[in-house]
Write an enzyme that holds these catalytic residues in place. Sequence first.
Site, PDB file in Angstrom:
ATOM      1  N   GLY A   1     -13.603   6.662   9.540  1.00  0.00           N
ATOM      2  CA  GLY A   1     -13.329   5.286   9.167  1.00  0.00           C
ATOM      3  C   GLY A   1     -14.330   4.690   8.203  1.00  0.00           C
ATOM      4  O   GLY A   1     -14.155   3.563   7.748  1.00  0.00           O
TER       5      GLY A   1
ATOM      6  N   SER B   1     -12.528  18.889  10.880  1.00  0.00           N
ATOM      7  CA  SER B   1     -11.128  18.678  10.513  1.00  0.00           C
ATOM      8  C   SER B   1     -11.003  18.378   9.030  1.00  0.00           C
ATOM      9  O   SER B   1     -11.967  18.030   8.358  1.00  0.00           O
ATOM     10  CB  SER B   1     -10.553  17.520  11.326  1.00  0.00           C
ATOM     11  OG  SER B   1     -11.254  16.323  11.030  1.00  0.00           O
ATOM     12  N   ARG B   2      -9.785  18.521   8.556  1.00  0.00           N
ATOM     13  CA  ARG B   2      -9.452  17.982   7.247  1.00  0.00           C
ATOM     14  C   ARG B   2      -9.136  16.496   7.415  1.00  0.00           C
ATOM     15  O   ARG B   2      -9.048  15.990   8.524  1.00  0.00           O
ATOM     16  CB  ARG B   2      -8.268  18.740   6.653  1.00  0.00           C
ATOM     17  CG  ARG B   2      -8.547  20.229   6.431  1.00  0.00           C
ATOM     18  CD  ARG B   2      -7.446  20.862   5.608  1.00  0.00           C
ATOM     19  NE  ARG B   2      -7.612  22.307   5.496  1.00  0.00           N
ATOM     20  CZ  ARG B   2      -8.400  22.903   4.610  1.00  0.00           C
ATOM     21  NH1 ARG B   2      -9.100  22.175   3.770  1.00  0.00           N
ATOM     22  NH2 ARG B   2      -8.484  24.225   4.569  1.00  0.00           N
TER      23      ARG B   2
ATOM     24  N   VAL C   1      -7.567  13.009   7.978  1.00  0.00           N
ATOM     25  CA  VAL C   1      -6.405  12.452   8.661  1.00  0.00           C
ATOM     26  C   VAL C   1      -6.033  11.137   7.974  1.00  0.00           C
ATOM     27  O   VAL C   1      -4.952  10.989   7.412  1.00  0.00           O
ATOM     28  CB  VAL C   1      -6.685  12.223  10.158  1.00  0.00           C
ATOM     29  CG1 VAL C   1      -5.483  11.588  10.830  1.00  0.00           C
ATOM     30  CG2 VAL C   1      -7.044  13.536  10.834  1.00  0.00           C
TER      31      VAL C   1
ATOM     32  N   ASP D   1      -4.562   6.773  14.478  1.00  0.00           N
ATOM     33  CA  ASP D   1      -5.472   7.618  15.254  1.00  0.00           C
ATOM     34  C   ASP D   1      -5.866   6.855  16.521  1.00  0.00           C
ATOM     35  O   ASP D   1      -6.996   6.408  16.658  1.00  0.00           O
ATOM     36  CB  ASP D   1      -6.710   7.946  14.410  1.00  0.00           C
ATOM     37  CG  ASP D   1      -7.513   9.118  14.955  1.00  0.00           C
ATOM     38  OD1 ASP D   1      -7.017   9.785  15.891  1.00  0.00           O
ATOM     39  OD2 ASP D   1      -8.616   9.369  14.449  1.00  0.00           O
TER      40      ASP D   1
ATOM     41  N   SER E   1      -8.769  14.605  21.073  1.00  0.00           N
ATOM     42  CA  SER E   1      -8.905  15.476  19.911  1.00  0.00           C
ATOM     43  C   SER E   1     -10.336  15.976  19.774  1.00  0.00           C
ATOM     44  O   SER E   1     -10.595  17.180  19.677  1.00  0.00           O
ATOM     45  CB  SER E   1      -8.490  14.713  18.645  1.00  0.00           C
ATOM     46  OG  SER E   1      -8.811  15.440  17.489  1.00  0.00           O
TER      47      SER E   1
END
Length: 492
Positions: free
Chosen positions: A164, A190-191, A193, A252, A260
Site C-alpha cells: 500500500g 509475491s508479484r 496485487v 485485499d 495469505s
Amino acid sequence: MQLKATTIDIGTSRPIVLLNVDDADELGAHPLDRVRIDHAQETTTGIVKRTERLVEQGTIGLTEPLHRIRGTVTVTVAGRPHSVEYVRKKLDDIELAANELETIVHDIHEKRLSDIELGAFVSAVYANGLSIEETENLTQSMSNVGETLRWEPPVVPDKHSIGGVAGNCVTPIIVAIIAEAGLTIPKTSSRAVTSPAGTADVMEVFCEVEFTTDEIKSIVTETNGCLVWGGGVALSPVDDEIIRAENPLSIDPAGLLIASVLSKKRSVGSTHVVIDIPYGEGAKVQSLVGARELADNIKRVGSHLDMDVTCAITHGSDPIGRGIGPVLEARDVLAVLEGNGPESLRLKSIRLAEMLLDHCGVDASPTDILDSGGALNRFRRILVAQNGDPEISADDLVPGDESMTRRSDRDGIVTGVDNRQLCELARRAGAPLDSRAGLVVHQSAGDRVVEGDSLYTLYAEQPAKLVEAESLGERLEPVRVRGKADALVERR
C-alpha cells in the site's frame, strides 16, 4: 450419455468441459453445472461451458487439466461441491466453521470452483470480513496444502510488508543484510496485487525468480538467502488462486491478507517474522488504531501457527524511495546497497533489519553491514545464484523512453503525497507488466516548491500508455501543493 473426448485449449487452468448445446440440453446441464466423467478406472468432474460451434454433437471438449482423458467417456450431471453452499453462507454473513473453510480451501486447490464462485468467496470476505477464529482456521488450512520447506537452523527469519506504500521495496536490502549477518532467510515474495510492483517484479529486473523447491534450497545453502517468487513453487498454492481472484477488483481484505502472508511464511519454514504495517493517507490501513488492530490479529494468528511474529507499525503517508515501478524501484534498491539512494528507503530498511535481528536474538548492526559493503556483496552473490548479472549497476537500469514531468503551477508547500494516486498513475503507465514503466516522485510532504519545480516524472514504454497516464494525472492530485495561506488552513 456416451461422448467422445477431445482436447481443446481455451486458455484456462480450470477443469472446464465444453458441451454442444444439444448434448447439454439432453443432459439437463446448464452453464457452470458440474458433470461427472467416467473413463477407464477413473472418475473426475468438470465445469460446464455450453457451445454451439467449438465442439460437435457427440463430443466433449476437455481443457488442459483434463487432457489426460482419451476415448469414449460416460457423462452424467453431478451435484455442486459443498463448498459452494459455504460460500453462499459467507455471502449471507454467517460465520464458517473450521471444516467448512477447510472444504473451501480443498476445492480451490483442486480447482473445483469456477472463477465466478471463487470471486464470490473473495467478495463475501471483502464485504463481511472474517472473524479471528475464521482467519486462524483459513490460514491453517491454506498452509496445510502444497509443499513445505524445512531448514536445519532453529531460527529462520522472514519479513513481509502488507503493501500500500509506493516504492516500499525494502525487502532485497533487508535480505542482503540478514543473510550477511549469518542467518538463513529464504525469502519468497509475491508479484504485484494492487501495486505497480511487487518484490518479485523488482527482483526479476536483476535475475530469475522462478525456481523449484530443490533449487531454492541450493541457493539458500550457497548464499544464506534467496529472493524468489512464491508462486513459482507450490507453497500455499491456494493463496495464489485467491490472489488471482482479487486482482481484477484490486481488493485485499484483512482476513485474506493475514491468511495469505502467514500461510506462505509457515510453508517456507519461517520461525521468526516481522510484518511491516504502514498506515496513513493512501495506504491500505488508514489509521493508527486500524494498524494496531491488524497487528494484534496477525500476532494472534501467528501464535496459532507456532510462529514468533512481531509487527512494525510504520508511517505510510509518503512513498518510500523515489522510484515506483519495477526498474525504477530496482534502481533505488541498488543505489542504497551501493551507499547512495533515497534516504527514506535506506532508513526504513535499517530499522526493519534491526527489528528482525533483535527478534532473532542476533547482536549485529545493519548500518555497519550496509556501510561496509557487506550487504552489497551478499546481494551480488544471491544474484549469481539466481542466474543474474552481479556486475549490474544503477546506470544499467533505464526507465521507459516515453516520459513527461508534472510541474508545480504555484509557489507553496507540499501538504501531502497520495500513495494510492501515485500507484494508479504508475499502473496506468504500464507497470508492472511493462517493467520500465512507472514514475519518479520528486517531492515529499513538507517540501517547499516554487512555480515550475518538478513534482513527478512519468515513464512508459508505449506512447499511448504515457498519454493515458498523463490524462489521469490531470484529473488527480497525487502531489498536493498549497500556497502559504492555503497550507495553514488545511493544517487546521
